[in-house]
Design a protein around this motif. Structure first.
Motif, PDB file in Angstrom:
ATOM      1  N   ILE A   1      13.737   3.214  -0.515  1.00  0.00           N
ATOM      2  CA  ILE A   1      14.523   2.117  -1.105  1.00  0.00           C
ATOM      3  C   ILE A   1      13.567   1.294  -1.966  1.00  0.00           C
ATOM      4  O   ILE A   1      12.405   1.092  -1.585  1.00  0.00           O
ATOM      5  CB  ILE A   1      15.201   1.281   0.012  1.00  0.00           C
ATOM      6  N   ILE A   2      14.036   0.871  -3.116  1.00  0.00           N
ATOM      7  CA  ILE A   2      13.179   0.107  -4.034  1.00  0.00           C
ATOM      8  C   ILE A   2      13.101  -1.336  -3.542  1.00  0.00           C
ATOM      9  O   ILE A   2      14.120  -1.946  -3.242  1.00  0.00           O
ATOM     10  CB  ILE A   2      13.738   0.209  -5.466  1.00  0.00           C
TER      11      ILE A   2
ATOM     12  N   SER B   1       0.825  -1.215   0.000  1.00  0.00           N
ATOM     13  CA  SER B   1       0.000   0.000   0.000  1.00  0.00           C
ATOM     14  C   SER B   1       0.861   1.267   0.000  1.00  0.00           C
ATOM     15  O   SER B   1       1.675   1.466   0.908  1.00  0.00           O
ATOM     16  CB  SER B   1      -0.922  -0.007   1.233  1.00  0.00           C
ATOM     17  N   THR B   2       0.654   2.123  -0.988  1.00  0.00           N
ATOM     18  CA  THR B   2       1.446   3.360  -1.066  1.00  0.00           C
ATOM     19  C   THR B   2       1.091   4.303   0.084  1.00  0.00           C
ATOM     20  O   THR B   2       1.982   4.859   0.730  1.00  0.00           O
ATOM     21  CB  THR B   2       1.215   4.057  -2.424  1.00  0.00           C
ATOM     22  N   THR B   3      -0.204   4.450   0.373  1.00  0.00           N
ATOM     23  CA  THR B   3      -0.572   5.363   1.471  1.00  0.00           C
ATOM     24  C   THR B   3      -0.102   4.805   2.811  1.00  0.00           C
ATOM     25  O   THR B   3       0.342   5.558   3.685  1.00  0.00           O
ATOM     26  CB  THR B   3      -2.091   5.621   1.545  1.00  0.00           C
TER      27      THR B   3
ATOM     28  N   SER C   1       2.073  -0.156  -9.293  1.00  0.00           N
ATOM     29  CA  SER C   1       3.197  -0.474  -8.420  1.00  0.00           C
ATOM     30  C   SER C   1       4.382   0.454  -8.731  1.00  0.00           C
ATOM     31  O   SER C   1       5.035   0.985  -7.817  1.00  0.00           O
ATOM     32  CB  SER C   1       3.570  -1.946  -8.616  1.00  0.00           C
ATOM     33  N   LEU C   2       4.621   0.684 -10.016  1.00  0.00           N
ATOM     34  CA  LEU C   2       5.723   1.577 -10.412  1.00  0.00           C
ATOM     35  C   LEU C   2       5.403   3.035 -10.047  1.00  0.00           C
ATOM     36  O   LEU C   2       6.263   3.764  -9.540  1.00  0.00           O
ATOM     37  CB  LEU C   2       5.997   1.461 -11.917  1.00  0.00           C
ATOM     38  N   LYS C   3       4.148   3.416 -10.288  1.00  0.00           N
ATOM     39  CA  LYS C   3       3.748   4.804 -10.001  1.00  0.00           C
ATOM     40  C   LYS C   3       3.885   5.140  -8.514  1.00  0.00           C
ATOM     41  O   LYS C   3       4.396   6.193  -8.135  1.00  0.00           O
ATOM     42  CB  LYS C   3       2.282   5.014 -10.409  1.00  0.00           C
ATOM     43  N   GLY C   4       3.422   4.215  -7.673  1.00  0.00           N
ATOM     44  CA  GLY C   4       3.509   4.417  -6.222  1.00  0.00           C
ATOM     45  C   GLY C   4       4.963   4.524  -5.770  1.00  0.00           C
ATOM     46  O   GLY C   4       5.313   5.325  -4.899  1.00  0.00           O
ATOM     47  N   THR C   5       5.808   3.725  -6.394  1.00  0.00           N
ATOM     48  CA  THR C   5       7.234   3.737  -6.039  1.00  0.00           C
ATOM     49  C   THR C   5       7.853   5.094  -6.375  1.00  0.00           C
ATOM     50  O   THR C   5       8.567   5.692  -5.552  1.00  0.00           O
ATOM     51  CB  THR C   5       7.961   2.604  -6.815  1.00  0.00           C
ATOM     52  N   ILE C   6       7.542   5.579  -7.556  1.00  0.00           N
ATOM     53  CA  ILE C   6       8.093   6.884  -7.969  1.00  0.00           C
ATOM     54  C   ILE C   6       7.564   8.000  -7.071  1.00  0.00           C
ATOM     55  O   ILE C   6       8.312   8.887  -6.646  1.00  0.00           O
ATOM     56  CB  ILE C   6       7.748   7.170  -9.459  1.00  0.00           C
ATOM     57  N   TYR C   7       6.292   7.928  -6.745  1.00  0.00           N
ATOM     58  CA  TYR C   7       5.689   8.962  -5.873  1.00  0.00           C
ATOM     59  C   TYR C   7       6.457   9.056  -4.560  1.00  0.00           C
ATOM     60  O   TYR C   7       6.826  10.151  -4.104  1.00  0.00           O
ATOM     61  CB  TYR C   7       4.213   8.617  -5.631  1.00  0.00           C
TER      62      TYR C   7
ATOM     63  N   LYS D   1       8.874  12.086  -3.148  1.00  0.00           N
ATOM     64  CA  LYS D   1       8.496  12.777  -1.912  1.00  0.00           C
ATOM     65  C   LYS D   1       9.603  12.711  -0.853  1.00  0.00           C
ATOM     66  O   LYS D   1       9.790  13.668  -0.101  1.00  0.00           O
ATOM     67  CB  LYS D   1       7.195  12.181  -1.366  1.00  0.00           C
ATOM     68  N   TYR D   2      10.328  11.588  -0.781  1.00  0.00           N
ATOM     69  CA  TYR D   2      11.232  11.403   0.375  1.00  0.00           C
ATOM     70  C   TYR D   2      12.723  11.331   0.021  1.00  0.00           C
ATOM     71  O   TYR D   2      13.547  11.185   0.919  1.00  0.00           O
ATOM     72  CB  TYR D   2      10.835  10.135   1.142  1.00  0.00           C
ATOM     73  N   GLN D   3      13.085  11.461  -1.237  1.00  0.00           N
ATOM     74  CA  GLN D   3      14.497  11.201  -1.567  1.00  0.00           C
ATOM     75  C   GLN D   3      15.462  12.199  -0.923  1.00  0.00           C
ATOM     76  O   GLN D   3      16.634  11.870  -0.735  1.00  0.00           O
ATOM     77  CB  GLN D   3      14.711  11.145  -3.081  1.00  0.00           C
TER      78      GLN D   3
END
Ligand code: GUN
Ligand code: FE
Length: 420
Positions: free
Chosen positions: A191-192, A131-133, A171-177, A181-183
């Motif tokens: 971390i991926i 879950s991204t959220t 799944s890819l979109k959530g990862t990029i988001y 936001k946090y990088q």
């Protein structure tokens, strides 16, 4: 103006895996969170400063747990008669689906973060859920603790229940988001996190490798943990040379900083690839026993020069913190040694090094008290009668074998004392 912290006590840490470095009754000076030096007598230039005196207590680097699952914390110690793939199906996936609910995620992750900090883990590489959220909440909760962490949204687009898999695109979109936001966070970074090869399509793995390179973000996953799992990977990825190659050819095996948990059943070619390409292999001995995975040949890997760190693998592992993992790593290495006396058992210094400086290198300068390292530390208090009778080295061994959060009097990250 620089901020000076002066702490007094008995300092123990491992510059190398061979032995402990010990400074009894000494003063450690940290400037802006970084160790400046350890002195038997406080240098004149610091004489006016306040000294935080911990007396006869031990001061050691904070623990670095390179592999654990925040979304499995509630499940610690449950389902421990199963093997890996059944345990995932019967228990784990069912719990992880709850993290789509924000209230549930908030409560469960807050509980996890409290216990993690209490246990003395001050840096951690954490799997959240798909879950991204939910993962976003974990970032925020860990930021509030003051510890350092890499946090990953778990990527899965197949071979798991629909309630926890996503489309490849989501799944890819959530990862990029989450990366965007946090990088640039200082302590809690993205971390991926492809869960493991079987729950990821080729397309998802390729997309994640592209993101890792594009954003220069590290990677964590599971590798070669259980024999049924290894055979499953062979059936799913027929064009890959071996399990490691599934990740390697998708830029998920050392092309950016990488952690691979377990790595028990590696072929000769995989060991060579691990050495040359430099992922850190994460030994999770409790988990490997609990879900009957096997025993990582740690001594062999260390002899070859492969980097090895330690993980609790909550909730394959049943206890948060690294005390148990250090003990179990020593114990399991003795089992290997009983079968092959050329593979010497791990020493306490070696497992301590794995759980501090070796793991710390994934975060850069933490896990040691050498000059220039961040002052990430635990102040350990033991029984007065034990403290009186035994050497500081023996006291540390006793803390690792029998101690827990009740023995930790204070925790520092980058020179800041953390509130519990
Ligand atoms: N392999 C894939 N997922 C998991 C997990 O959640 N825990 C462990 N130990 N191994 C896994
Ligand atoms: Fe795991």
């Amino acid at each position: 103006m620089s901020k000076v912290l002066i702490v007094k006590g008995h300092f123990l840490y491992t510059r190398t895996a061979e032995k402990f470095t010990v400074h009894k009754d000494s003063f450690l000076v940290a400037v802006d969170g970084q160790v400046e030096g350890i002195y038997p007598v406080l240098p004149e230039r610091f004489k006016e400063k306040h000294v935080q005196d911990y007396g006869n207590r031990l001061i050691i680097p904070g623990f670095v747990d390179l592999h654990l699952h925040a979304a499995q914390f509630l499940q610690c110690g449950i389902g421990m008669t199963k093997q890996l793939l059944d345990w995932l199906e019967d228990y784990t996936f069912d719990l992880e689906k709850e993290f789509r609910d924000e209230d549930f995620a908030k409560s469960a992750y807050s509980c996890f973060a409290r216990k993690l900090l209490a246990s003395g883990t001050l840096r951690a590489c954490v799997f959240a859920s798909s879950s991204t959220t939910g993962t976003e909440l974990l970032f925020e909760i860990l930021k509030n603790t003051g510890i350092g962490a890499y946090v990953g949204k778990v990527n899965m687009d197949r071979n798991a229940p629909a309630c926890i898999t996503e489309t490849t695109e989501d799944s890819l979109k959530g990862t990029i988001y989450l990366i965007e936001k946090y990088q640039n966070e200082r302590l809690v970074k993205p971390i991926i996190t492809p869960r493991f090869a079987p729950t990821c399509s080729d397309e998802l793995l390729k997309g994640l490798g592209d993101i890792a390179l594009r954003y220069n973000v590290p990677v964590q996953s599971h590798l070669s943990e259980n024999i049924d799992e290894v055979q499953w990977v062979q059936r799913l990825f027929t064009s890959a040379e071996h399990y490691s190659d599934v990740y390697f050819k998708n830029n998920l095996f050392g092309q950016t900083k990488t952690l691979m948990a377990h790595a028990i059943y590696l072929s000769e070619d995989e060991k060579i690839l691990a050495l040359e390409n430099g992922p850190v292999l994460v030994h999770c001995p409790d988990s490997n026993l609990n879900v009957r995975s096997g025993i990582m040949p740690v001594r062999e890997y260390l002899n070859r020069g492969i980097k090895v760190g330690l993980g609790s693998d909550i909730a394959g592992g049943h206890k948060i913190g690294l005390n148990e993992a250090m003990v179990r790593a020593v114990q399991m290495s003795k089992l290997i040694n009983l079968d092959n006396d050329e593979l010497a058992p791990l020493t306490l210094a070696e497992v301590f090094y794995m759980g501090t400086k070796a793991g710390g290198s994934f975060f850069e300068r933490t896990g040691s008290f050498e000059k220039g390292y961040m002052f990430d530390a635990l102040v350990v208090e033991d029984e007065p009668m034990v403290a009186e009778k035994y050497s500081v080295e023996d006291r540390l061994e006793k803390f690792i074998y029998t101690g827990d959060d009740r023995n930790i009097l204070a925790r520092y990250v980058e020179g800041v004392r953390l509130e519990q």
